[in-house]
Design an enzyme around this catalytic site. Structure first.
Site, PDB file in Angstrom:
ATOM      1  CD  GLU A  49      -3.080  23.205  42.731  1.00  0.00           C
ATOM      2  OE1 GLU A  49      -2.489  24.216  42.295  1.00  0.00           O
ATOM      3  OE2 GLU A  49      -2.476  22.204  43.152  1.00  0.00           O
ATOM      4  CB  CYS A  50      -4.210  30.036  41.876  1.00  0.00           C
ATOM      5  SG  CYS A  50      -3.032  29.622  40.560  1.00  0.00           S
ATOM      6  N   GLY A  51      -6.114  27.731  40.101  1.00  0.00           N
ATOM      7  CA  GLY A  51      -6.804  27.535  38.837  1.00  0.00           C
ATOM      8  C   GLY A  51      -5.877  27.302  37.669  1.00  0.00           C
TER       9      GLY A  51
END
Length: 244
Positions: free
Chosen positions: A238-240
């Site tokens: 995930e990128c956040g």
């Protein structure tokens, strides 16, 4: 459950929110993606927004939600490091689907970030997380605030990764309601939807990319690789934006 009751869920601790949403999610699991969007628009508070990375399957959720809620703001967090094909895909879909595109970026330009911090994506998990906080999380938080969002649609699917395997249709995140209409779709359903509506995958799909983000942290899929390994050197999935 009334809209007022749903708003009150935001005041509960996370565990209590999950329990309170369980019954609603059981009902939402039986609905189609289109019905889930319609339910959310009727039962959840506005303003409504849709986020998109304009990745491999982005045309699905962009078309599906925009058909039901024309002119919904579509949030893109642009890092400045997307593939040229991604920027072309953004232009193509924005024109074809008449999207109300809202682009948000970090306060520091990519060049300024590199001068200050170096290449954060080469600095392990901690560096990647800082990079994502600057370029994805902060711009998204700003977008949700400026657009006065209370309900956020996104195109995540359980099949995409282990970190998404147990996500519900409806949850709360960043103080807003988050709806994942196609969360239970498999790759075949995605393909069929694209074919039915004359839509395309991201241009890099034909070159062997299963997931597309920034040029420096995206790898082409090779035999034996899990999809998660094609992003962030396999250190993160995930990128956040969809965490927390």
């Amino acid at each position: 459950m009334s809209q007022l009751d749903l708003n009150a869920l935001n005041e509960l601790p996370k565990v209590d929110r999950v329990l309170a949403l369980a019954e609603i999610n059981a009902q939402l699991e039986t609905l189609s993606a289109e019905e889930r969007v319609a339910w959310a628009l009727e039962n959840l508070p506005g303003e409504y927004v849709l986020s998109s990375s304009f990745g491999i399957q982005a045309a699905v959720s962009l078309h599906l939600v925009n058909q039901i809620r024309p002119d919904i703001p579509v949030i893109l967090t642009d890092t400045g490091y997307l593939f040229p094909e991604t920027y072309q895909f953004i232009d193509e879909l924005t024109d074809k689907l008449k999207l109300n595109l809202k682009v948000y970026r970090a306060g520091e330009s990519p060049a300024w970030q590199e001068a200050r911090y170096g290449k954060l994506w080469e600095q392990g998990v901690e560096g990647i997380e800082k990079y994502n906080d600057i370029n994805k999380v902060e711009p998204m938080n700003r977008a949700l605030k400026e657009l006065k969002a209370q309900t956020w649609f996104a195109g995540l699917r359980r099949e995409q990764s282990g970190s998404r395997a147990h996500l519900p249709v409806l949850a709360t995140q960043r103080g807003v309601f988050k709806v994942l209409p196609i969360i239970d779709w498999d790759n075949r359903t995605v393909y069929q939807y694209l074919q039915k509506h004359g839509l395309k995958y991201h241009p890099l799909w034909d070159q062997g990319y299963l997931s597309v983000g920034d040029t420096h942290t995206t790898r082409k899929w090779e035999p034996g690789m899990a999809e998660e390994e094609t992003r962030f050197f396999g250190l993160k999935r995930e990128c956040g934006l969809h965490e927390g």
